[in-house]
Design a protein around this motif. Structure first.
Motif, PDB file in Angstrom:
ATOM      1  N   HIS A 108       0.830  -1.205   0.000  1.00  0.00           N
ATOM      2  CA  HIS A 108       0.000   0.000   0.000  1.00  0.00           C
ATOM      3  C   HIS A 108       0.866   1.256   0.000  1.00  0.00           C
ATOM      4  O   HIS A 108       1.011   1.943   1.001  1.00  0.00           O
ATOM      5  N   ARG A 109       1.427   1.533  -1.165  1.00  0.00           N
ATOM      6  CA  ARG A 109       2.109   2.800  -1.361  1.00  0.00           C
ATOM      7  C   ARG A 109       1.073   3.827  -1.827  1.00  0.00           C
ATOM      8  O   ARG A 109      -0.063   3.467  -2.116  1.00  0.00           O
ATOM      9  N   LYS A 110       1.470   5.082  -1.894  1.00  0.00           N
ATOM     10  CA  LYS A 110       0.514   6.113  -2.284  1.00  0.00           C
ATOM     11  C   LYS A 110      -0.123   5.763  -3.632  1.00  0.00           C
ATOM     12  O   LYS A 110       0.560   5.466  -4.597  1.00  0.00           O
ATOM     13  N   GLY A 111      -1.459   5.794  -3.657  1.00  0.00           N
ATOM     14  CA  GLY A 111      -2.193   5.497  -4.872  1.00  0.00           C
ATOM     15  C   GLY A 111      -2.594   4.053  -5.047  1.00  0.00           C
ATOM     16  O   GLY A 111      -3.318   3.718  -5.988  1.00  0.00           O
ATOM     17  N   ALA A 112      -2.170   3.168  -4.141  1.00  0.00           N
ATOM     18  CA  ALA A 112      -2.535   1.750  -4.259  1.00  0.00           C
ATOM     19  C   ALA A 112      -4.046   1.576  -4.127  1.00  0.00           C
ATOM     20  O   ALA A 112      -4.695   2.221  -3.304  1.00  0.00           O
ATOM     21  N   VAL A 113      -4.602   0.691  -4.956  1.00  0.00           N
ATOM     22  CA  VAL A 113      -6.029   0.372  -4.927  1.00  0.00           C
ATOM     23  C   VAL A 113      -6.164  -1.075  -4.462  1.00  0.00           C
ATOM     24  O   VAL A 113      -5.527  -1.971  -5.022  1.00  0.00           O
ATOM     25  N   SER A 114      -6.978  -1.308  -3.439  1.00  0.00           N
ATOM     26  CA  SER A 114      -7.090  -2.662  -2.902  1.00  0.00           C
ATOM     27  C   SER A 114      -8.546  -3.004  -2.606  1.00  0.00           C
ATOM     28  O   SER A 114      -9.392  -2.130  -2.435  1.00  0.00           O
ATOM     29  N   VAL A 115      -8.809  -4.311  -2.566  1.00  0.00           N
ATOM     30  CA  VAL A 115     -10.138  -4.823  -2.222  1.00  0.00           C
ATOM     31  C   VAL A 115      -9.989  -5.836  -1.095  1.00  0.00           C
ATOM     32  O   VAL A 115      -8.882  -6.305  -0.808  1.00  0.00           O
ATOM     33  N   ARG A 116     -11.096  -6.171  -0.477  1.00  0.00           N
ATOM     34  CA  ARG A 116     -11.043  -7.171   0.583  1.00  0.00           C
ATOM     35  C   ARG A 116     -10.691  -8.532  -0.014  1.00  0.00           C
ATOM     36  O   ARG A 116     -11.273  -8.951  -1.021  1.00  0.00           O
ATOM     37  N   ARG A 117      -9.749  -9.189   0.595  1.00  0.00           N
ATOM     38  CA  ARG A 117      -9.287 -10.489   0.096  1.00  0.00           C
ATOM     39  C   ARG A 117     -10.424 -11.506   0.192  1.00  0.00           C
ATOM     40  O   ARG A 117     -11.018 -11.705   1.253  1.00  0.00           O
ATOM     41  N   GLY A 118     -10.758 -12.135  -0.940  1.00  0.00           N
ATOM     42  CA  GLY A 118     -11.820 -13.137  -0.947  1.00  0.00           C
ATOM     43  C   GLY A 118     -13.212 -12.582  -1.144  1.00  0.00           C
ATOM     44  O   GLY A 118     -14.181 -13.333  -1.183  1.00  0.00           O
ATOM     45  N   GLY A 119     -13.348 -11.263  -1.286  1.00  0.00           N
ATOM     46  CA  GLY A 119     -14.665 -10.675  -1.527  1.00  0.00           C
ATOM     47  C   GLY A 119     -15.411 -10.309  -0.258  1.00  0.00           C
ATOM     48  O   GLY A 119     -14.826  -9.903   0.736  1.00  0.00           O
ATOM     49  N   LYS A 120     -16.739 -10.445  -0.292  1.00  0.00           N
ATOM     50  CA  LYS A 120     -17.646 -10.116   0.810  1.00  0.00           C
ATOM     51  C   LYS A 120     -17.706  -8.609   1.078  1.00  0.00           C
ATOM     52  O   LYS A 120     -18.102  -8.192   2.171  1.00  0.00           O
ATOM     53  N   SER A 121     -17.327  -7.801   0.101  1.00  0.00           N
ATOM     54  CA  SER A 121     -17.413  -6.355   0.251  1.00  0.00           C
ATOM     55  C   SER A 121     -17.413  -5.725  -1.141  1.00  0.00           C
ATOM     56  O   SER A 121     -16.608  -6.090  -1.984  1.00  0.00           O
ATOM     57  N   PHE A 122     -18.358  -4.804  -1.370  1.00  0.00           N
ATOM     58  CA  PHE A 122     -18.360  -4.069  -2.632  1.00  0.00           C
ATOM     59  C   PHE A 122     -17.305  -2.959  -2.609  1.00  0.00           C
ATOM     60  O   PHE A 122     -16.775  -2.580  -3.639  1.00  0.00           O
ATOM     61  N   GLU A 123     -17.042  -2.416  -1.431  1.00  0.00           N
ATOM     62  CA  GLU A 123     -16.165  -1.253  -1.317  1.00  0.00           C
ATOM     63  C   GLU A 123     -14.711  -1.599  -1.633  1.00  0.00           C
ATOM     64  O   GLU A 123     -14.290  -2.750  -1.522  1.00  0.00           O
ATOM     65  N   PHE A 124     -13.967  -0.585  -2.014  1.00  0.00           N
ATOM     66  CA  PHE A 124     -12.529  -0.740  -2.226  1.00  0.00           C
ATOM     67  C   PHE A 124     -11.802   0.440  -1.603  1.00  0.00           C
ATOM     68  O   PHE A 124     -12.411   1.478  -1.299  1.00  0.00           O
ATOM     69  N   THR A 125     -10.521   0.276  -1.389  1.00  0.00           N
ATOM     70  CA  THR A 125      -9.716   1.264  -0.674  1.00  0.00           C
ATOM     71  C   THR A 125      -8.650   1.849  -1.583  1.00  0.00           C
ATOM     72  O   THR A 125      -8.030   1.127  -2.371  1.00  0.00           O
ATOM     73  N   VAL A 126      -8.431   3.151  -1.468  1.00  0.00           N
ATOM     74  CA  VAL A 126      -7.337   3.833  -2.149  1.00  0.00           C
ATOM     75  C   VAL A 126      -6.445   4.449  -1.072  1.00  0.00           C
ATOM     76  O   VAL A 126      -6.938   5.137  -0.173  1.00  0.00           O
ATOM     77  N   ALA A 127      -5.158   4.173  -1.156  1.00  0.00           N
ATOM     78  CA  ALA A 127      -4.220   4.709  -0.168  1.00  0.00           C
ATOM     79  C   ALA A 127      -3.791   6.118  -0.598  1.00  0.00           C
ATOM     80  O   ALA A 127      -3.158   6.271  -1.639  1.00  0.00           O
ATOM     81  N   PRO A 128      -4.103   7.159   0.197  1.00  0.00           N
ATOM     82  CA  PRO A 128      -3.711   8.524  -0.173  1.00  0.00           C
ATOM     83  C   PRO A 128      -2.257   8.834   0.156  1.00  0.00           C
ATOM     84  O   PRO A 128      -1.753   9.894  -0.201  1.00  0.00           O
ATOM     85  N   ALA A 129      -1.597   7.918   0.849  1.00  0.00           N
ATOM     86  CA  ALA A 129      -0.188   8.058   1.207  1.00  0.00           C
ATOM     87  C   ALA A 129       0.354   6.652   1.466  1.00  0.00           C
ATOM     88  O   ALA A 129      -0.416   5.697   1.588  1.00  0.00           O
ATOM     89  N   ASP A 130       1.673   6.501   1.510  1.00  0.00           N
ATOM     90  CA  ASP A 130       2.241   5.201   1.873  1.00  0.00           C
ATOM     91  C   ASP A 130       1.665   4.773   3.222  1.00  0.00           C
ATOM     92  O   ASP A 130       1.680   5.542   4.193  1.00  0.00           O
ATOM     93  N   ASN A 131       1.146   3.545   3.289  1.00  0.00           N
ATOM     94  CA  ASN A 131       0.484   3.101   4.514  1.00  0.00           C
ATOM     95  C   ASN A 131       0.734   1.619   4.753  1.00  0.00           C
ATOM     96  O   ASN A 131      -0.094   0.768   4.385  1.00  0.00           O
ATOM     97  N   PRO A 132       1.842   1.261   5.376  1.00  0.00           N
ATOM     98  CA  PRO A 132       2.124  -0.158   5.648  1.00  0.00           C
ATOM     99  C   PRO A 132       1.124  -0.803   6.596  1.00  0.00           C
ATOM    100  O   PRO A 132       1.005  -2.028   6.633  1.00  0.00           O
ATOM    101  N   THR A 133       0.374   0.010   7.355  1.00  0.00           N
ATOM    102  CA  THR A 133      -0.644  -0.556   8.253  1.00  0.00           C
ATOM    103  C   THR A 133      -1.706  -1.290   7.454  1.00  0.00           C
ATOM    104  O   THR A 133      -2.224  -2.325   7.892  1.00  0.00           O
ATOM    105  N   LEU A 134      -2.054  -0.776   6.278  1.00  0.00           N
ATOM    106  CA  LEU A 134      -3.063  -1.442   5.452  1.00  0.00           C
ATOM    107  C   LEU A 134      -2.575  -2.792   4.945  1.00  0.00           C
ATOM    108  O   LEU A 134      -3.382  -3.669   4.630  1.00  0.00           O
ATOM    109  N   ASP A 135      -1.257  -2.986   4.861  1.00  0.00           N
ATOM    110  CA  ASP A 135      -0.720  -4.274   4.438  1.00  0.00           C
ATOM    111  C   ASP A 135      -1.053  -5.377   5.445  1.00  0.00           C
ATOM    112  O   ASP A 135      -1.058  -6.557   5.102  1.00  0.00           O
ATOM    113  N   LYS A 136      -1.331  -4.988   6.684  1.00  0.00           N
ATOM    114  CA  LYS A 136      -1.661  -5.962   7.728  1.00  0.00           C
ATOM    115  C   LYS A 136      -3.152  -6.280   7.758  1.00  0.00           C
ATOM    116  O   LYS A 136      -3.583  -7.188   8.453  1.00  0.00           O
TER     117      LYS A 136
END
Length: 298
Positions: free
Chosen positions: A192-220
């Motif tokens: 999750h570096r700045k601009g990374a786009v991610s979804v919940r692993r395995g589904g179960k969520s329509f929403e997705f996340t965009v990292a506005p800055a480097d964020n290693p916390t989201l990697d966890k």
């Protein structure tokens, strides 16, 4: 430059190099292309005349290969609108080779083709009557439209945590009682570096996340990175990151995607934190454009 001048002396349609330029094409590398273009001709014009427009595409793909990644496979562009601001254009490149099932589900959502069943609504007698009435209304609405695919257009930016995360894709009310489908869990080395786009692993969520800055916390968190905001849209991402939002009332509590607490607040909700970090101005996905990207030259 001398080689080009010599080639241009040959016969051929105006604005085109003769056939013997194929030797030059084979021996000329991209740094030379940049150098020659700097002598007075625009890079795009030079590329079209000499390489048929293919060299710039190769150059655009080079950063991904330099990072040991497969090049992006699609570009999704969102137009985000607000009643009080100019529209924002957010471009995202998707890495279909890095997380094929997750990217495909995201594309189905973007196309309005994502199939999702109607959820069984909890109609317990302990719930307030107004809440029960709302749930029944959503359930009937869902059953009336259950053949339609869930679509990204009309969804909203529902959480902005400045410099931490931006969550997009809260579906419109007619899809509010749909259950997001599951798909195989996928893992990759993208972070999750700045601009990374991610979804919940395995589904179960329509929403997705965009990292506005480097964020290693989201990697966890249970997320898989599927794409990256393009350089051209970084200014739009910064503007989105600056959107005022409802501040946390009970400490820094940011529930993960797909959790019950991350759903829209209902009437008489016992959880007062469900609207934390909700943007103070409504931001809606007004239009979605999908473009397949060319494969790199072999």
């Amino acid at each position: 430059r001398d080689l080009l001048a010599e080639d241009q002396q040959g016969e051929g349609p105006a604005g085109q190099l003769p056939a013997r330029s194929t030797t030059l094409k084979k021996n000329m590398c991209l740094p030379s292309l940049l150098l020659v273009a700097s002598l007075g001709e625009s890079l795009q014009s030079f590329d079209r005349r000499l390489f048929g427009g293919g060299a710039l595409s190769s150059l655009a793909l080079a950063p991904w290969s330099a990072r040991g990644l497969a090049p992006p496979t699609q570009r999704v562009t969102l137009e985000l609108v607000s009643p009080t601001a100019e529209p924002l254009r957010l471009e995202m490149d998707l890495f279909g080779s890095e997380a094929p099932a997750s990217v495909e589900a995201f594309l189905q959502f973007a196309r309005g083709e994502l199939k999702a069943r109607c959820a069984d609504m909890d109609d317990t007698e302990l719930a307030p009557s107004r809440l029960r009435s709302t749930r029944r209304k959503l359930e009937f609405q869902c059953l009336d439209n259950q053949g339609a695919g869930v679509e990204m257009e009309g969804s909203s930016v529902w959480r902005v945590v400045t410099d931490y995360r931006i969550d997009v894709g809260r579906v419109a009310s007619r899809f509010a009682s749909r259950e997001a489908p599951e798909f195989p869990e996928e893992f990759n080395d993208l972070r999750h570096r700045k601009g990374a786009v991610s979804v919940r692993r395995g589904g179960k969520s329509f929403e997705f996340t965009v990292a506005p800055a480097d964020n290693p916390t989201l990697d966890k968190e249970d997320l898989v990175v599927i794409g990256q905001v393009t350089d051209a849209s970084m200014a739009a991402l910064d503007e989105l990151n600056a959107t005022p939002s409802k501040k946390a009332t009970f400490g820094f509590n940011v529930p993960p995607l797909g959790s019950q607490i991350a759903r829209a607040c209902e009437y008489s909700s016992p959880d007062a934190s469900c609207a934390q970090f909700k943007p103070l101005r409504k931001l809606t996905v007004n239009r979605v454009n999908i473009k397949d990207l060319p494969s790199p030259p072999s």
